[in-house]
Design a protein around this motif. Structure first.
Motif, PDB file in Angstrom:
ATOM      1  N   ILE A 242       2.111  13.775 -10.904  1.00  0.00           N
ATOM      2  CA  ILE A 242       2.495  14.345 -12.193  1.00  0.00           C
ATOM      3  C   ILE A 242       3.393  13.352 -12.922  1.00  0.00           C
ATOM      4  O   ILE A 242       3.918  12.410 -12.328  1.00  0.00           O
ATOM      5  N   TYR A 243       3.582  13.581 -14.221  1.00  0.00           N
ATOM      6  CA  TYR A 243       4.248  12.592 -15.071  1.00  0.00           C
ATOM      7  C   TYR A 243       5.681  12.315 -14.621  1.00  0.00           C
ATOM      8  O   TYR A 243       6.126  11.165 -14.621  1.00  0.00           O
ATOM      9  N   GLU A 244       6.420  13.348 -14.236  1.00  0.00           N
ATOM     10  CA  GLU A 244       7.803  13.140 -13.792  1.00  0.00           C
ATOM     11  C   GLU A 244       7.851  12.211 -12.585  1.00  0.00           C
ATOM     12  O   GLU A 244       8.728  11.346 -12.480  1.00  0.00           O
ATOM     13  N   GLU A 245       6.916  12.386 -11.663  1.00  0.00           N
ATOM     14  CA  GLU A 245       6.866  11.516 -10.487  1.00  0.00           C
ATOM     15  C   GLU A 245       6.520  10.088 -10.888  1.00  0.00           C
ATOM     16  O   GLU A 245       7.090   9.127 -10.352  1.00  0.00           O
ATOM     17  N   PHE A 246       5.588   9.945 -11.812  1.00  0.00           N
ATOM     18  CA  PHE A 246       5.226   8.611 -12.306  1.00  0.00           C
ATOM     19  C   PHE A 246       6.445   7.887 -12.858  1.00  0.00           C
ATOM     20  O   PHE A 246       6.657   6.699 -12.584  1.00  0.00           O
ATOM     21  N   LEU A 247       7.266   8.586 -13.633  1.00  0.00           N
ATOM     22  CA  LEU A 247       8.446   7.961 -14.230  1.00  0.00           C
ATOM     23  C   LEU A 247       9.413   7.461 -13.164  1.00  0.00           C
ATOM     24  O   LEU A 247       9.917   6.329 -13.245  1.00  0.00           O
ATOM     25  N   MET A 248       9.672   8.289 -12.158  1.00  0.00           N
ATOM     26  CA  MET A 248      10.639   7.896 -11.129  1.00  0.00           C
ATOM     27  C   MET A 248      10.086   6.806 -10.220  1.00  0.00           C
ATOM     28  O   MET A 248      10.812   5.885  -9.825  1.00  0.00           O
ATOM     29  N   VAL A 249       8.798   6.879  -9.896  1.00  0.00           N
ATOM     30  CA  VAL A 249       8.180   5.815  -9.099  1.00  0.00           C
ATOM     31  C   VAL A 249       8.216   4.503  -9.873  1.00  0.00           C
ATOM     32  O   VAL A 249       8.491   3.434  -9.310  1.00  0.00           O
ATOM     33  N   THR A 250       7.959   4.566 -11.173  1.00  0.00           N
ATOM     34  CA  THR A 250       8.021   3.375 -12.018  1.00  0.00           C
ATOM     35  C   THR A 250       9.397   2.730 -11.952  1.00  0.00           C
ATOM     36  O   THR A 250       9.525   1.504 -11.799  1.00  0.00           O
ATOM     37  N   ALA A 251      10.445   3.547 -12.066  1.00  0.00           N
ATOM     38  CA  ALA A 251      11.808   3.015 -12.046  1.00  0.00           C
ATOM     39  C   ALA A 251      12.122   2.346 -10.712  1.00  0.00           C
ATOM     40  O   ALA A 251      12.714   1.256 -10.670  1.00  0.00           O
ATOM     41  N   ILE A 252      11.719   2.975  -9.612  1.00  0.00           N
ATOM     42  CA  ILE A 252      11.956   2.384  -8.289  1.00  0.00           C
ATOM     43  C   ILE A 252      11.174   1.084  -8.145  1.00  0.00           C
ATOM     44  O   ILE A 252      11.682   0.077  -7.637  1.00  0.00           O
ATOM     45  N   PHE A 253       9.936   1.102  -8.609  1.00  0.00           N
ATOM     46  CA  PHE A 253       9.057  -0.061  -8.474  1.00  0.00           C
ATOM     47  C   PHE A 253       9.572  -1.250  -9.278  1.00  0.00           C
ATOM     48  O   PHE A 253       9.596  -2.390  -8.793  1.00  0.00           O
ATOM     49  N   ILE A 254       9.996  -0.997 -10.498  1.00  0.00           N
ATOM     50  CA  ILE A 254      10.485  -2.070 -11.364  1.00  0.00           C
ATOM     51  C   ILE A 254      11.761  -2.688 -10.807  1.00  0.00           C
ATOM     52  O   ILE A 254      11.958  -3.907 -10.870  1.00  0.00           O
ATOM     53  N   CYS A 255      12.632  -1.855 -10.262  1.00  0.00           N
ATOM     54  CA  CYS A 255      13.921  -2.341  -9.739  1.00  0.00           C
ATOM     55  C   CYS A 255      13.722  -2.963  -8.363  1.00  0.00           C
ATOM     56  O   CYS A 255      14.203  -2.447  -7.346  1.00  0.00           O
ATOM     57  N   ASN A 256      13.021  -4.065  -8.328  1.00  0.00           N
ATOM     58  CA  ASN A 256      12.689  -4.725  -7.062  1.00  0.00           C
ATOM     59  C   ASN A 256      13.622  -5.911  -6.840  1.00  0.00           C
ATOM     60  O   ASN A 256      13.502  -6.935  -7.515  1.00  0.00           O
ATOM     61  N   PRO A 257      14.551  -5.801  -5.878  1.00  0.00           N
ATOM     62  CA  PRO A 257      15.516  -6.883  -5.672  1.00  0.00           C
ATOM     63  C   PRO A 257      15.011  -7.979  -4.743  1.00  0.00           C
ATOM     64  O   PRO A 257      15.729  -8.940  -4.470  1.00  0.00           O
TER      65      PRO A 257
END
Length: 342
Positions: A242-257
């Motif tokens: 669902i869209y809310e999950e997509f948003l949070m997964v996106t944030a975790i994915f982008i913040c790749n250290p």
């Protein structure tokens, strides 16, 4: 308890727990809910009872009957069930989701309704404070390169709008964007197509995400291109995300250290944000899916492998077509090709 500890606790519990029965009605249980092993029926009953403003305060029969609501509720309490209102936790989660949705809605609006006017290199795009767009005229059809340029620019701008970005120095900012913007573009494209019930990744109006001069090199092996177009969309379907999950997964994915090119300070800054978003996603999963929350959290993070593998498949296609595929004018494509060949 921190999100990581919550995840570990519940995953170990799920792995080690032997088959049990509902502590309230003695039927086969549906998991560990509100502090006790219980079936889904008793779980729902307890949740409704705990929130009911006029729930019965005494047994109408013998104080030990099987059928009345009061006695069933007392058996829930005796089994150790405890009601915890998720509203305060959701009150903490909701602003983050709303902020991510605002950023993503802006990205989608620009992508679908505007045309990029600037012909910038990737470094120029990263360093620029703004990008010039013009409103797309009605009836104008964009080609694959126009859509791809919009996808590049809107993705980079989205990534630069995260709150930790001002804390990065210029070199760390470039590393952060360059390592993640391409797989992020592919994830966004797949999500839009999944939402629109498409079978594979494509640009609006059914336009192939791969230009014809590139696809013509693989007429005899179309399965190579399917590995670029389809895996992420298929995985989103499997997860029914669902869209809310997509948003949070996106944030975790982008913040790749994880990059040797990031400075120690840059790694710390990005890692801190990734942990924050991971904690929020875990809390969200525990509230929405309860005892299945940890497995849902793990399933959502499994998207990372699919996205990264698909990005590698695209790199392989570009490498194999090197010398025959010449992107149309836009400098950002030259930068992408150079990065693939490095």
């Amino acid at each position: 308890m921190q999100a990581g500890n919550i995840s570990e606790h519940f995953l170990l519990m799920r792995m080690n727990r032997q088959p049990t029965y509902c502590a309230i009605c003695n039927k086969a249980d549906g998991g560990f809910n509100y502090g006790a092993s219980c079936c889904n029926s008793c779980k729902m009953f307890f949740r409704r009872a705990a929130q009911h403003p006029n729930f019965p305060t005494h047994c109408k029969n013998t104080n030990s009957c099987v059928g009345c609501r009061f006695c069933r509720y007392q058996r829930c309490l005796a089994a150790g069930m405890v009601w915890k209102d998720p509203t305060p936790v959701m009150r903490d989660i909701t602003p983050t989701i709303k902020h991510l949705a605002k950023l993503d809605n802006h990205r989608q609006n620009v992508f679908l309704n505007y045309v990029a006017m600037d012909n910038l290199t990737l470094d120029e795009l990263i360093e620029s404070n703004s990008v010039n767009y013009t409103l797309k005229q009605h009836g104008v059809q964009l080609d694959v390169f126009n859509w791809a340029t919009l996808k590049h620019t809107t993705s980079v701008v989205f990534m630069k709008n995260f709150d930790f970005v001002p804390l990065l120095d210029s070199e760390d900012l470039k590393v952060y964007v360059k390592q993640m913007y391409k797989p992020f573009m592919m994830f966004c494209t797949a999500m839009r197509c999944y939402t629109n019930r498409r079978e594979c990744a494509e640009f609006p109006e059914g336009l192939d995400i791969l230009p014809q001069q590139l696809t013509s090199q693989f007429i005899n092996c179309p399965e190579v291109l399917l590995k670029v177009r389809c895996p992420i969309v298929n995985r989103l379907k499997e997860l029914n995300i669902i869209y809310e999950e997509f948003l949070m997964v996106t944030a975790i994915f982008i913040c790749n250290p994880v990059s040797s090119k990031l400075s120690p300070n840059g790694q710390t800054i990005i890692s801190r944000s990734q942990k924050k978003y991971a904690s929020i996603l875990m809390q969200y999963c525990l509230i929405k899916y309860q005892n299945s929350g940890p497995s849902r959290f793990s399933d959502l993070l499994s998207l990372f492998d699919t996205i990264n593998n698909t990005a590698k498949n695209l790199d392989n296609v570009l490498i194999q077509s090197f010398g025959t595929f010449q992107p149309k004018r836009q400098k950002v494509f030259d930068d992408m090709m150079k990065a693939v060949l490095e």
